[in-house]
Each structure stands twice: as C-alpha cells, then as structure tokens.
Design a protein around this motif. Structure first.
Motif, PDB file in Angstrom:
ATOM      1  N   LYS A   2      -5.865   1.701  -2.229  1.00 49.21           N
ATOM      2  CA  LYS A   2      -4.820   2.671  -1.903  1.00 49.21           C
ATOM      3  C   LYS A   2      -3.456   2.038  -2.092  1.00 49.21           C
ATOM      4  O   LYS A   2      -3.039   1.217  -1.306  1.00 49.21           O
ATOM      5  CB  LYS A   2      -4.999   3.182  -0.487  1.00 49.21           C
ATOM      6  CG  LYS A   2      -6.305   3.904  -0.330  1.00 49.21           C
ATOM      7  CD  LYS A   2      -6.268   4.853   0.799  1.00 49.21           C
ATOM      8  CE  LYS A   2      -7.623   5.523   0.855  1.00 49.21           C
ATOM      9  NZ  LYS A   2      -7.617   6.781   1.436  1.00 49.21           N
ATOM     10  N   LYS A   3      -2.779   2.454  -3.135  1.00 46.29           N
ATOM     11  CA  LYS A   3      -1.458   1.945  -3.444  1.00 46.29           C
ATOM     12  C   LYS A   3      -0.543   3.132  -3.701  1.00 46.29           C
ATOM     13  O   LYS A   3      -0.943   4.100  -4.317  1.00 46.29           O
ATOM     14  CB  LYS A   3      -1.489   1.073  -4.689  1.00 46.29           C
ATOM     15  CG  LYS A   3      -2.300  -0.194  -4.544  1.00 46.29           C
ATOM     16  CD  LYS A   3      -2.388  -0.896  -5.879  1.00 46.29           C
ATOM     17  CE  LYS A   3      -3.094  -2.200  -5.867  1.00 46.29           C
ATOM     18  NZ  LYS A   3      -4.123  -2.457  -4.983  1.00 46.29           N
ATOM     19  N   ARG A   4       0.667   3.026  -3.254  1.00 49.46           N
ATOM     20  CA  ARG A   4       1.689   4.012  -3.557  1.00 49.46           C
ATOM     21  C   ARG A   4       2.811   3.296  -4.267  1.00 49.46           C
ATOM     22  O   ARG A   4       3.294   2.266  -3.800  1.00 49.46           O
ATOM     23  CB  ARG A   4       2.239   4.658  -2.290  1.00 49.46           C
ATOM     24  CG  ARG A   4       1.349   5.707  -1.680  1.00 49.46           C
ATOM     25  CD  ARG A   4       1.464   6.992  -2.512  1.00 49.46           C
ATOM     26  NE  ARG A   4       0.675   8.045  -1.976  1.00 49.46           N
ATOM     27  CZ  ARG A   4       1.073   8.891  -1.035  1.00 49.46           C
ATOM     28  NH1 ARG A   4       2.247   8.775  -0.504  1.00 49.46           N
ATOM     29  NH2 ARG A   4       0.273   9.831  -0.633  1.00 49.46           N
ATOM     30  N   LEU A  10       6.443   3.347 -10.670  1.00 51.55           N
ATOM     31  CA  LEU A  10       5.638   4.307 -11.418  1.00 51.55           C
ATOM     32  C   LEU A  10       6.136   4.416 -12.861  1.00 51.55           C
ATOM     33  O   LEU A  10       5.324   4.498 -13.792  1.00 51.55           O
ATOM     34  CB  LEU A  10       5.663   5.672 -10.730  1.00 51.55           C
ATOM     35  CG  LEU A  10       4.725   6.734 -11.294  1.00 51.55           C
ATOM     36  CD1 LEU A  10       3.284   6.247 -11.343  1.00 51.55           C
ATOM     37  CD2 LEU A  10       4.834   8.010 -10.476  1.00 51.55           C
ATOM     38  N   TYR A  78      -5.314   5.642  -9.975  1.00 45.20           N
ATOM     39  CA  TYR A  78      -4.112   5.778  -9.145  1.00 45.20           C
ATOM     40  C   TYR A  78      -3.880   7.229  -8.734  1.00 45.20           C
ATOM     41  O   TYR A  78      -3.685   7.523  -7.556  1.00 45.20           O
ATOM     42  CB  TYR A  78      -2.881   5.234  -9.870  1.00 45.20           C
ATOM     43  CG  TYR A  78      -1.609   5.486  -9.091  1.00 45.20           C
ATOM     44  CD1 TYR A  78      -1.336   4.755  -7.940  1.00 45.20           C
ATOM     45  CD2 TYR A  78      -0.714   6.476  -9.472  1.00 45.20           C
ATOM     46  CE1 TYR A  78      -0.190   4.986  -7.201  1.00 45.20           C
ATOM     47  CE2 TYR A  78       0.438   6.713  -8.729  1.00 45.20           C
ATOM     48  CZ  TYR A  78       0.699   5.964  -7.606  1.00 45.20           C
ATOM     49  OH  TYR A  78       1.830   6.207  -6.854  1.00 45.20           O
ATOM     50  N   PHE A  79      -3.905   8.129  -9.691  1.00 38.05           N
ATOM     51  CA  PHE A  79      -3.612   9.519  -9.366  1.00 38.05           C
ATOM     52  C   PHE A  79      -4.727  10.159  -8.542  1.00 38.05           C
ATOM     53  O   PHE A  79      -4.458  10.996  -7.680  1.00 38.05           O
ATOM     54  CB  PHE A  79      -3.300  10.323 -10.625  1.00 38.05           C
ATOM     55  CG  PHE A  79      -1.944   9.986 -11.178  1.00 38.05           C
ATOM     56  CD1 PHE A  79      -0.799  10.311 -10.463  1.00 38.05           C
ATOM     57  CD2 PHE A  79      -1.804   9.310 -12.370  1.00 38.05           C
ATOM     58  CE1 PHE A  79       0.459   9.968 -10.940  1.00 38.05           C
ATOM     59  CE2 PHE A  79      -0.548   8.972 -12.857  1.00 38.05           C
ATOM     60  CZ  PHE A  79       0.582   9.304 -12.133  1.00 38.05           C
ATOM     61  N   ASN A  81      -6.540   8.556  -6.272  1.00 32.64           N
ATOM     62  CA  ASN A  81      -6.316   8.059  -4.916  1.00 32.64           C
ATOM     63  C   ASN A  81      -5.102   8.711  -4.275  1.00 32.64           C
ATOM     64  O   ASN A  81      -5.111   9.037  -3.083  1.00 32.64           O
ATOM     65  CB  ASN A  81      -6.134   6.534  -4.914  1.00 32.64           C
ATOM     66  CG  ASN A  81      -7.414   5.794  -5.194  1.00 32.64           C
ATOM     67  OD1 ASN A  81      -8.502   6.322  -5.017  1.00 32.64           O
ATOM     68  ND2 ASN A  81      -7.294   4.578  -5.654  1.00 32.64           N
ATOM     69  N   THR A  82      -4.044   8.904  -5.048  1.00 38.59           N
ATOM     70  CA  THR A  82      -2.825   9.528  -4.518  1.00 38.59           C
ATOM     71  C   THR A  82      -3.091  10.964  -4.096  1.00 38.59           C
ATOM     72  O   THR A  82      -2.650  11.386  -3.026  1.00 38.59           O
ATOM     73  CB  THR A  82      -1.688   9.459  -5.565  1.00 38.59           C
ATOM     74  OG1 THR A  82      -1.447   8.094  -5.893  1.00 38.59           O
ATOM     75  CG2 THR A  82      -0.415  10.071  -5.026  1.00 38.59           C
ATOM     76  N   CYS A  83      -3.801  11.705  -4.922  1.00 38.44           N
ATOM     77  CA  CYS A  83      -4.124  13.099  -4.566  1.00 38.44           C
ATOM     78  C   CYS A  83      -4.971  13.157  -3.304  1.00 38.44           C
ATOM     79  O   CYS A  83      -4.730  13.988  -2.427  1.00 38.44           O
ATOM     80  CB  CYS A  83      -4.850  13.790  -5.717  1.00 38.44           C
ATOM     81  SG  CYS A  83      -3.798  14.160  -7.117  1.00 38.44           S
ATOM     82  N   ASP A  85      -5.033  10.920  -0.917  1.00 39.24           N
ATOM     83  CA  ASP A  85      -4.169  10.536   0.200  1.00 39.24           C
ATOM     84  C   ASP A  85      -3.318  11.707   0.663  1.00 39.24           C
ATOM     85  O   ASP A  85      -3.134  11.925   1.864  1.00 39.24           O
ATOM     86  CB  ASP A  85      -3.232   9.382  -0.189  1.00 39.24           C
ATOM     87  CG  ASP A  85      -3.947   8.057  -0.313  1.00 39.24           C
ATOM     88  OD1 ASP A  85      -5.126   7.974   0.095  1.00 39.24           O
ATOM     89  OD2 ASP A  85      -3.334   7.109  -0.828  1.00 39.24           O
ATOM     90  N   ILE A  86      -2.790  12.462  -0.264  1.00 37.59           N
ATOM     91  CA  ILE A  86      -1.895  13.574   0.070  1.00 37.59           C
ATOM     92  C   ILE A  86      -2.670  14.761   0.619  1.00 37.59           C
ATOM     93  O   ILE A  86      -2.308  15.344   1.637  1.00 37.59           O
ATOM     94  CB  ILE A  86      -1.065  13.994  -1.161  1.00 37.59           C
ATOM     95  CG1 ILE A  86      -0.087  12.881  -1.539  1.00 37.59           C
ATOM     96  CG2 ILE A  86      -0.325  15.304  -0.914  1.00 37.59           C
ATOM     97  CD1 ILE A  86       0.595  13.077  -2.882  1.00 37.59           C
TER      98      ILE A  86
END
Length: 128
Positions: A2-4, A10, A78-79, A81-83, A85-86
């Motif tokens: 999990k990285k932002r 980016l 990345y995307f 995991n980001t989705c 997370d959100i």
C-alpha cells in the motif's frame, strides 16, 4: 504493498511506467516539461526509500556516471491498490459499473468481457 504517491511522484512514476528501459533523472525531465531536475531527484529519493523504484544500473549520462531507475511496482498494481484503499473491498462493483456506464468503445467493452471471463476461469480452476 500500500503506497500513495504525491502528484509529482506519480508524474515521475508515469514516465517510468511508459519507458521500456530504465531511465536517468535527466531523461525523466525531458519526457515531462512540468518536472524540473531538483523535483525529479527528490521524488526519486523518496520512491527508492519506499521501495517503489530501484536503481537498475549505473550508466553514463553524457560524460558523467549516474543511476538509472526502474519501477518495482506496476501501474496496474498501484492503481488497483489505490482504488481498493479509496473505495474499500465492498465498492469495487460500483467503480466497475461506473466505468462500464461511461465506456463508448465497443472494442473496449469486449476486452473487459474477455478479462472477466479469463479471471473467472482462473478462479474456477483454483488459481489466484
């Protein structure tokens, strides 16, 4: 994993993801006019620290030896995991539904159907 990333991180990652080969900082700056060398070098240091990129090699840039960098985390990873997370795990179908509702390219919709069928096949046959 999990990285932002910040906006600038980016931007640097996008350049690295689009390259088939590792890149030096000055090449990254040439690919994106919105970046300057100091920003890129700061981003590269932080991306190395959080294990998102790696030093791929030491190469000559002109007459100077410098590091070349390659991503460790893929764009899709990345995307994804980001989705998650959100939205959380329970809201993936809402995201997918919104993407399907706005898609106007029939070929892209058929590609999505193929991806779903392949994923179902993997799950049914005991894969990940």
């Amino acid at each position: 994993m999990k990285k932002r990333f910040t906006k600038k991180q980016l931007d640097v990652m996008k350049v690295l993801w689009e390259s088939d080969t590792p890149m030096v900082a000055s090449d990254i700056v040439r690919k994106d006019d919105a970046l300057n060398i100091n920003t890129v070098q700061a981003c590269l240091r932080s991306l190395i620290a959080n294990h998102s990129i790696k030093v791929a090699d030491i190469v000559y840039s002109g007459t100077v030896l410098t590091r070349s960098y390659a991503p460790v985390i893929s764009r899709d990873e990345y995307f994804g995991n980001t989705c998650t997370d959100i939205l959380g795990d329970g809201q993936k179908s809402a995201l997918i539904a919104s993407l399907i509702d706005t898609e106007t390219d029939l070929d892209e919709l058929e590609h999505l159907e193929e991806m779903i069928a392949q994923r179902k096949h993997i799950l049914i046959n005991g894969g990940n």
